[in-house]
Design a protein around this motif. Sequence first.
Motif, PDB file in Angstrom:
ATOM      1  N   ASP A  51       4.293  -3.917   2.870  1.00  0.00           N
ATOM      2  CA  ASP A  51       4.180  -2.649   2.146  1.00  0.00           C
ATOM      3  C   ASP A  51       5.323  -2.497   1.148  1.00  0.00           C
ATOM      4  O   ASP A  51       6.283  -3.272   1.146  1.00  0.00           O
ATOM      5  CB  ASP A  51       4.116  -1.460   3.112  1.00  0.00           C
ATOM      6  CG  ASP A  51       5.460  -1.056   3.706  1.00  0.00           C
ATOM      7  OD1 ASP A  51       6.378  -1.894   3.735  1.00  0.00           O
ATOM      8  OD2 ASP A  51       5.591   0.092   4.134  1.00  0.00           O
ATOM      9  N   ARG A  52       5.216  -1.504   0.278  1.00  0.00           N
ATOM     10  CA  ARG A  52       6.190  -1.315  -0.807  1.00  0.00           C
ATOM     11  C   ARG A  52       7.607  -1.088  -0.311  1.00  0.00           C
ATOM     12  O   ARG A  52       8.567  -1.446  -0.968  1.00  0.00           O
ATOM     13  CB  ARG A  52       5.787  -0.141  -1.691  1.00  0.00           C
ATOM     14  CG  ARG A  52       4.618  -0.429  -2.565  1.00  0.00           C
ATOM     15  CD  ARG A  52       4.346   0.700  -3.489  1.00  0.00           C
ATOM     16  NE  ARG A  52       3.927   1.873  -2.715  1.00  0.00           N
ATOM     17  CZ  ARG A  52       3.498   2.998  -3.216  1.00  0.00           C
ATOM     18  NH1 ARG A  52       3.437   3.147  -4.509  1.00  0.00           N
ATOM     19  NH2 ARG A  52       3.119   3.989  -2.451  1.00  0.00           N
ATOM     20  N   ASN A  53       7.763  -0.468   0.858  1.00  0.00           N
ATOM     21  CA  ASN A  53       9.097  -0.151   1.379  1.00  0.00           C
ATOM     22  C   ASN A  53       9.642  -1.207   2.331  1.00  0.00           C
ATOM     23  O   ASN A  53      10.711  -1.024   2.900  1.00  0.00           O
ATOM     24  CB  ASN A  53       9.062   1.201   2.097  1.00  0.00           C
ATOM     25  CG  ASN A  53       8.669   2.313   1.164  1.00  0.00           C
ATOM     26  OD1 ASN A  53       9.116   2.361   0.022  1.00  0.00           O
ATOM     27  ND2 ASN A  53       7.812   3.204   1.629  1.00  0.00           N
ATOM     28  N   CYS A  54       8.892  -2.288   2.513  1.00  0.00           N
ATOM     29  CA  CYS A  54       9.287  -3.381   3.422  1.00  0.00           C
ATOM     30  C   CYS A  54       9.443  -2.919   4.864  1.00  0.00           C
ATOM     31  O   CYS A  54      10.229  -3.480   5.625  1.00  0.00           O
ATOM     32  CB  CYS A  54      10.558  -4.071   2.942  1.00  0.00           C
ATOM     33  SG  CYS A  54      10.409  -4.815   1.316  1.00  0.00           S
ATOM     34  N   ASN A  55       8.720  -1.863   5.239  1.00  0.00           N
ATOM     35  CA  ASN A  55       8.797  -1.345   6.602  1.00  0.00           C
ATOM     36  C   ASN A  55       7.735  -1.922   7.519  1.00  0.00           C
ATOM     37  O   ASN A  55       7.877  -1.877   8.736  1.00  0.00           O
ATOM     38  CB  ASN A  55       8.650   0.181   6.602  1.00  0.00           C
ATOM     39  CG  ASN A  55       9.839   0.859   5.969  1.00  0.00           C
ATOM     40  OD1 ASN A  55      10.954   0.369   6.044  1.00  0.00           O
ATOM     41  ND2 ASN A  55       9.602   1.977   5.329  1.00  0.00           N
ATOM     42  N   SER A  56       6.655  -2.419   6.947  1.00  0.00           N
ATOM     43  CA  SER A  56       5.569  -2.915   7.785  1.00  0.00           C
ATOM     44  C   SER A  56       4.743  -3.946   7.027  1.00  0.00           C
ATOM     45  O   SER A  56       4.883  -4.117   5.826  1.00  0.00           O
ATOM     46  CB  SER A  56       4.672  -1.753   8.226  1.00  0.00           C
ATOM     47  OG  SER A  56       4.050  -1.166   7.104  1.00  0.00           O
ATOM     48  N   VAL A  57       3.877  -4.607   7.781  1.00  0.00           N
ATOM     49  CA  VAL A  57       2.932  -5.553   7.196  1.00  0.00           C
ATOM     50  C   VAL A  57       1.538  -5.185   7.662  1.00  0.00           C
ATOM     51  O   VAL A  57       1.359  -4.524   8.685  1.00  0.00           O
ATOM     52  CB  VAL A  57       3.248  -7.022   7.569  1.00  0.00           C
ATOM     53  CG1 VAL A  57       4.582  -7.448   7.016  1.00  0.00           C
ATOM     54  CG2 VAL A  57       3.174  -7.249   9.061  1.00  0.00           C
ATOM     55  N   MET A  58       0.547  -5.615   6.892  1.00  0.00           N
ATOM     56  CA  MET A  58      -0.858  -5.463   7.268  1.00  0.00           C
ATOM     57  C   MET A  58      -1.501  -6.835   7.218  1.00  0.00           C
ATOM     58  O   MET A  58      -1.141  -7.657   6.371  1.00  0.00           O
ATOM     59  CB  MET A  58      -1.598  -4.557   6.279  1.00  0.00           C
ATOM     60  CG  MET A  58      -1.132  -3.138   6.243  1.00  0.00           C
ATOM     61  SD  MET A  58      -2.158  -2.096   5.166  1.00  0.00           S
ATOM     62  CE  MET A  58      -1.840  -2.810   3.554  1.00  0.00           C
ATOM     63  N   ILE A  59      -2.434  -7.073   8.104  1.00  0.00           N
ATOM     64  CA  ILE A  59      -3.220  -8.298   8.088  1.00  0.00           C
ATOM     65  C   ILE A  59      -4.576  -7.918   7.503  1.00  0.00           C
ATOM     66  O   ILE A  59      -5.267  -7.052   8.036  1.00  0.00           O
ATOM     67  CB  ILE A  59      -3.394  -8.885   9.510  1.00  0.00           C
ATOM     68  CG1 ILE A  59      -2.030  -9.052  10.193  1.00  0.00           C
ATOM     69  CG2 ILE A  59      -4.172 -10.191   9.445  1.00  0.00           C
ATOM     70  CD1 ILE A  59      -1.050  -9.942   9.478  1.00  0.00           C
ATOM     71  N   VAL A  60      -4.928  -8.551   6.381  1.00  0.00           N
ATOM     72  CA  VAL A  60      -6.132  -8.155   5.649  1.00  0.00           C
ATOM     73  C   VAL A  60      -6.970  -9.364   5.249  1.00  0.00           C
ATOM     74  O   VAL A  60      -6.476 -10.490   5.204  1.00  0.00           O
ATOM     75  CB  VAL A  60      -5.771  -7.331   4.390  1.00  0.00           C
ATOM     76  CG1 VAL A  60      -5.037  -6.058   4.767  1.00  0.00           C
ATOM     77  CG2 VAL A  60      -4.948  -8.135   3.415  1.00  0.00           C
ATOM     78  N   ASP A  61      -8.202  -9.086   4.923  1.00  0.00           N
ATOM     79  CA  ASP A  61      -9.109 -10.102   4.389  1.00  0.00           C
ATOM     80  C   ASP A  61      -8.667 -10.429   2.962  1.00  0.00           C
ATOM     81  O   ASP A  61      -8.498  -9.521   2.150  1.00  0.00           O
ATOM     82  CB  ASP A  61     -10.534  -9.531   4.383  1.00  0.00           C
ATOM     83  CG  ASP A  61     -11.575 -10.517   3.935  1.00  0.00           C
ATOM     84  OD1 ASP A  61     -11.253 -11.484   3.217  1.00  0.00           O
ATOM     85  OD2 ASP A  61     -12.741 -10.305   4.292  1.00  0.00           O
ATOM     86  N   PRO A  62      -8.480 -11.691   2.636  1.00  0.00           N
ATOM     87  CA  PRO A  62      -8.043 -12.063   1.281  1.00  0.00           C
ATOM     88  C   PRO A  62      -8.970 -11.558   0.175  1.00  0.00           C
ATOM     89  O   PRO A  62      -8.533 -11.345  -0.948  1.00  0.00           O
ATOM     90  CB  PRO A  62      -8.020 -13.592   1.307  1.00  0.00           C
ATOM     91  CG  PRO A  62      -7.897 -13.949   2.739  1.00  0.00           C
ATOM     92  CD  PRO A  62      -8.596 -12.857   3.499  1.00  0.00           C
TER      93      PRO A  62
END
Length: 70
Positions: A51-62
């Motif tokens: 994410d923009r704030n480097c606080n989390s990640v998401m696992i998404v379909d490319p």
Amino acid sequence: MNNEELKEALFGKFPVIVKMASMGDIECKCVSGIIYRVRDGKLAITAEVTDRNCNSVMIVDPKTIRKKEV
């Protein structure tokens, strides 16, 4: 994004947009990882985006990711 575009995004660390069905477009800092798994005997590729704030990640379909145009 296809696999080659994902690799370019991973090494380029440029901003990307993720299209979420429930939330619309989300701007993310970058593609931070590519995940390869075997499901039902086939290769399944997913992407990790930060994410923009480097606080989390998401696992998404490319397929839901596109490069942010500047």
